[in-house]
Design an enzyme around this catalytic site. Sequence first.
Site, PDB file in Angstrom:
ATOM      1  N   ASP A 409       0.847  -1.179   0.000  1.00  0.00           N
ATOM      2  CA  ASP A 409       0.000   0.000   0.000  1.00  0.00           C
ATOM      3  C   ASP A 409       0.889   1.237   0.000  1.00  0.00           C
ATOM      4  O   ASP A 409       2.117   1.137   0.072  1.00  0.00           O
ATOM      5  CB  ASP A 409      -0.971  -0.013   1.180  1.00  0.00           C
ATOM      6  CG  ASP A 409      -0.273   0.106   2.532  1.00  0.00           C
ATOM      7  OD1 ASP A 409       0.964   0.015   2.574  1.00  0.00           O
ATOM      8  OD2 ASP A 409      -0.959   0.288   3.544  1.00  0.00           O
ATOM      9  N   ASP A 685      -6.796  -4.221   3.477  1.00  0.00           N
ATOM     10  CA  ASP A 685      -5.669  -5.034   3.026  1.00  0.00           C
ATOM     11  C   ASP A 685      -5.798  -6.504   3.425  1.00  0.00           C
ATOM     12  O   ASP A 685      -5.048  -7.349   2.930  1.00  0.00           O
ATOM     13  CB  ASP A 685      -4.357  -4.489   3.621  1.00  0.00           C
ATOM     14  CG  ASP A 685      -4.065  -3.075   3.177  1.00  0.00           C
ATOM     15  OD1 ASP A 685      -4.290  -2.784   1.984  1.00  0.00           O
ATOM     16  OD2 ASP A 685      -3.625  -2.255   4.005  1.00  0.00           O
ATOM     17  N   ASN A 749      25.067 -43.415  -3.637  1.00  0.00           N
ATOM     18  CA  ASN A 749      25.185 -44.605  -2.791  1.00  0.00           C
ATOM     19  C   ASN A 749      24.340 -45.763  -3.330  1.00  0.00           C
ATOM     20  O   ASN A 749      24.784 -46.916  -3.374  1.00  0.00           O
ATOM     21  CB  ASN A 749      24.747 -44.278  -1.359  1.00  0.00           C
ATOM     22  CG  ASN A 749      25.849 -43.569  -0.595  1.00  0.00           C
ATOM     23  OD1 ASN A 749      26.986 -43.511  -1.039  1.00  0.00           O
ATOM     24  ND2 ASN A 749      25.507 -43.021   0.555  1.00  0.00           N
ATOM     25  N   ASP A 778      24.067 -37.327   8.677  1.00  0.00           N
ATOM     26  CA  ASP A 778      23.005 -36.396   9.022  1.00  0.00           C
ATOM     27  C   ASP A 778      23.397 -35.484  10.184  1.00  0.00           C
ATOM     28  O   ASP A 778      23.039 -34.302  10.205  1.00  0.00           O
ATOM     29  CB  ASP A 778      21.722 -37.154   9.376  1.00  0.00           C
ATOM     30  CG  ASP A 778      21.023 -37.711   8.141  1.00  0.00           C
ATOM     31  OD1 ASP A 778      21.284 -37.179   7.046  1.00  0.00           O
ATOM     32  OD2 ASP A 778      20.233 -38.656   8.265  1.00  0.00           O
TER      33      ASP A 778
END
Length: 938
Positions: A409, A685, A749, A778
């Site tokens: 706006d 809005d 893999n 991981d």
Amino acid sequence: MNFFHHLFDRFLRSRHVTRHFARRLMLDTLTLGRAATPATMPDPLTRDLLRAATDDVPTLLDRLGSDKNGLTDTQAAAALALHGPNEVEHEKPLPGWLHLWHCYKNPFNVLLTVLALISYLTDDREATVVILAMVVLSTLLRFVQEGRSNRAAERLKSLVSNTATVLRRPSAQGDAYVPTPATVPAPAPAPTPGGGHAMTLKAAAAGQRELPISQLVPGDHVVLSAGDMIPSDCRVLTAKDLFVSQSAMTGESLPVEKFAESSAPGASVLDARNLLFMGTNVVSGSATALVVATGNHTYFGTLATRVTAIDRAPTAFQAGVNSVSWLLIRFALVMVPIVLVVNGFTKGDWLEAFLFALSVAVGLTPEMLPMIVTSTLAKGAVLLSRKKVVVKRLDAIQNFGAMDVLCTDKTGTLTQDKIFLERHTDVFGHESDEVLTFAYLNSHYQSGLKNLLDHAVLEHVELQADLRLAQDYRKVDEIPFDFVRRRMSVIVSERDDHHELICKGAVEEMLDICTRVRVVEDAGAQDLPLDEALRARVLEVTRGLNNEGLRVVAVAMKETPPHQSVYGVADESGLTLIGYVAFLDPPKESTAPALKALAAHGVTVKVLTGDNELVTLKVCREVGLAVQGVLLGKDVDAMDDAALAQAAESHNVFAKLSPLNKERLVRALRAGGHVVGFMGDGINDAPALRAADIGISVDSAVDIAKEAADIILLEKSLMVLEEGVMEGRKTFSNMLKYIRMTASSNFGNVFSVLVASAFLPFLPMLPLHLLVQNLLYDVSQIAIPFDNVDEEVIRNPLKWNPGDIGRFMVFFGPISSVFDITTFVVMWYVFGADNVGAQTLFQSGWFVVGLLTQTLIVHMIRTPKLPFVESIASVPLLTATALIMAVGIFIPMGPLAGHFKLQALPWSYFPWVLGILAGYVVLTTVMKRFYIRRYGWQ
């Protein structure tokens, strides 16, 4: 403004209406705010409001079952039972269990849960614990972080109780009106010819009660004065100098005048000057008004219902994560059965083959993805909070980085949301201090409520000392402002020989009372008769100022004899026009550099405002936003979706928009493939905030806007937004790193496993080895959220591209397989691991090489640059990967090797390992250069 926010919070904490009613209201808003035309009939809400604006008062009272003296208690109770309380639906916080479920549900978490269950049923407890730990950690991390963010957003709101002044009569038998001494109203004159109700405020005061706004019903009469919030949609009955701020509804920064007269047919709802809307507020003046709609039937209530009733379409982030998730899941669903069949036929042990295939499935599944994504987003949320950004929904951070179109706006975002005196000129547009002096005297000495324009003039405090007001000027009288004359005058005495009547007001009305014009030339000032030529010149100058987006007020004066002490409207004649004062809501100083920075980072800014196009174009010019086309709300209404999609792409300034216009534009841009952010703070809005990929609001916004937003800025500045965009891109870039690394290494893999399974008389690696290797890898990735990001990578918006990830996986995965196969050859021919009895040595050798290459790939493909030389990872990531590589070597070489069914490797093996790693680094670097030249890098 606090009062404003308090009222909305009261509304938004009220109870829900039924879903059926919400869906009906949602459909009612499809054409909200449009004027009635033969081609486009208005929806029921708009039709009822337009009818209330155009009906005469007796007809409207009769239709609402009301009376010129208000409702009785019995009538009000019946209406309350029919229409329900004057409360607006809002989006309630999710219950804890439901929020936890939303944090859990995604394709990977479900798949991992299934794998954990299978592992448990096959008595593989280690795999079960590892997999479930990943799921629980990622779910709880998201749950805790989003809970904190939502509580922070809730603390931005405040709660107060609100009441309204209502005219109510006590009920009598048969509901006949029997006046009591406390509530005897004065007789009400007949309606005025213009449709306004002639009941006086004094008469209205006789039956006044303070009631909670939730008890208002259609047909009630409410009494309003300066500072009051409009508690429902109303029709003005009487008005005295009534000025209402509708900025939260329309985006217009200046208050609008409201009158009691009926509106002309054909006007749009928001332009009706006799309608008041829930959530707007009275700036000055007083009025009585008739309640025509309450709760979810109001304009504001319909918007609130639309925000809460419409289910969100998946955002760019959600769609991207889901697409990548299914890509990897489909890959696993294809590869795992192949591994099972190959090992089952070649080894003859189908149970062992099944367990091995299950381990491969776990290894293929990037089980850390939910946790890495959540922890990366959580870290981004923490960093953004230090930059005055509250993240309500973690997914929004990535959308920040992917955003390529920002719709904003105008008022308060590009501008300061404050009226400033922009110019003070003579009648021909040249700067004039004399005009500023007269305007200052007029604003200083008026005793009525000073409006925003008066305050803008009075900010020139230096004039008070220069003019020596206390010593040299004495106020004689004033002629107050009214909306018929559209001007006001003060009379001051500077010297005893005369008085000065100083008048300011609207240009047309001022010209009607002026007979002369003060023209300033090199020879000095002279007052000339106001003939048609000069009048045309004056109108041309003021029109030019209006075209620049300025609001123009004319200033005139005349000298009067000193013996007069009382003045009236008749004295406003024969004045000399001195010049004009022109006002503007100026742009923020930070806007221009912020727009430049956003453009440099690939974000296109589009202005969507309810304000008029002249003011908007003026602001755009001042902040350096090149206008590529202007589209008005009426043009948006006339377009179908296909035409609007083209217009949304080619234009970047949209003015005089209704709330639904804004929402349509946002949806059109999203349908065109853009990741759209919308920044707004008003009622108007809210639908667009909900429709955008990322809704951005501010802590001073109305509650419905904050509720619809994903991110709340503690400072309404595009510069803060630009910093958030860059932080979002860093977050997204680190997520992409993990997905690329995991996808490519896992593919490599599996490819290596297939080759080894086809030729080896034993399993190339036990299920336990695969799980341990996968867990260690991981763990090394936990530091990725803290990694550095190259500036070149985040220069432009980043987007999910499953095709690119799939190509990356296929391109880089086989590279590791080349060196895995090299390791097989070395172990088989050099170290004699060529029989079933030597399988532990073979598995130990591949365990080490596999883990080292997997970990090394983190540094190779975390950056398009040369790793360790042109781009160095963060200290946490360097530390984590180095530690995991050391652990990977220690497991087979240390005392724990037997527990993992591994054995120590000969030291002569490690020079081969170094050579394999060196070759891996060189080949990966060469292939990365080729990949970047052909496909680019994001």
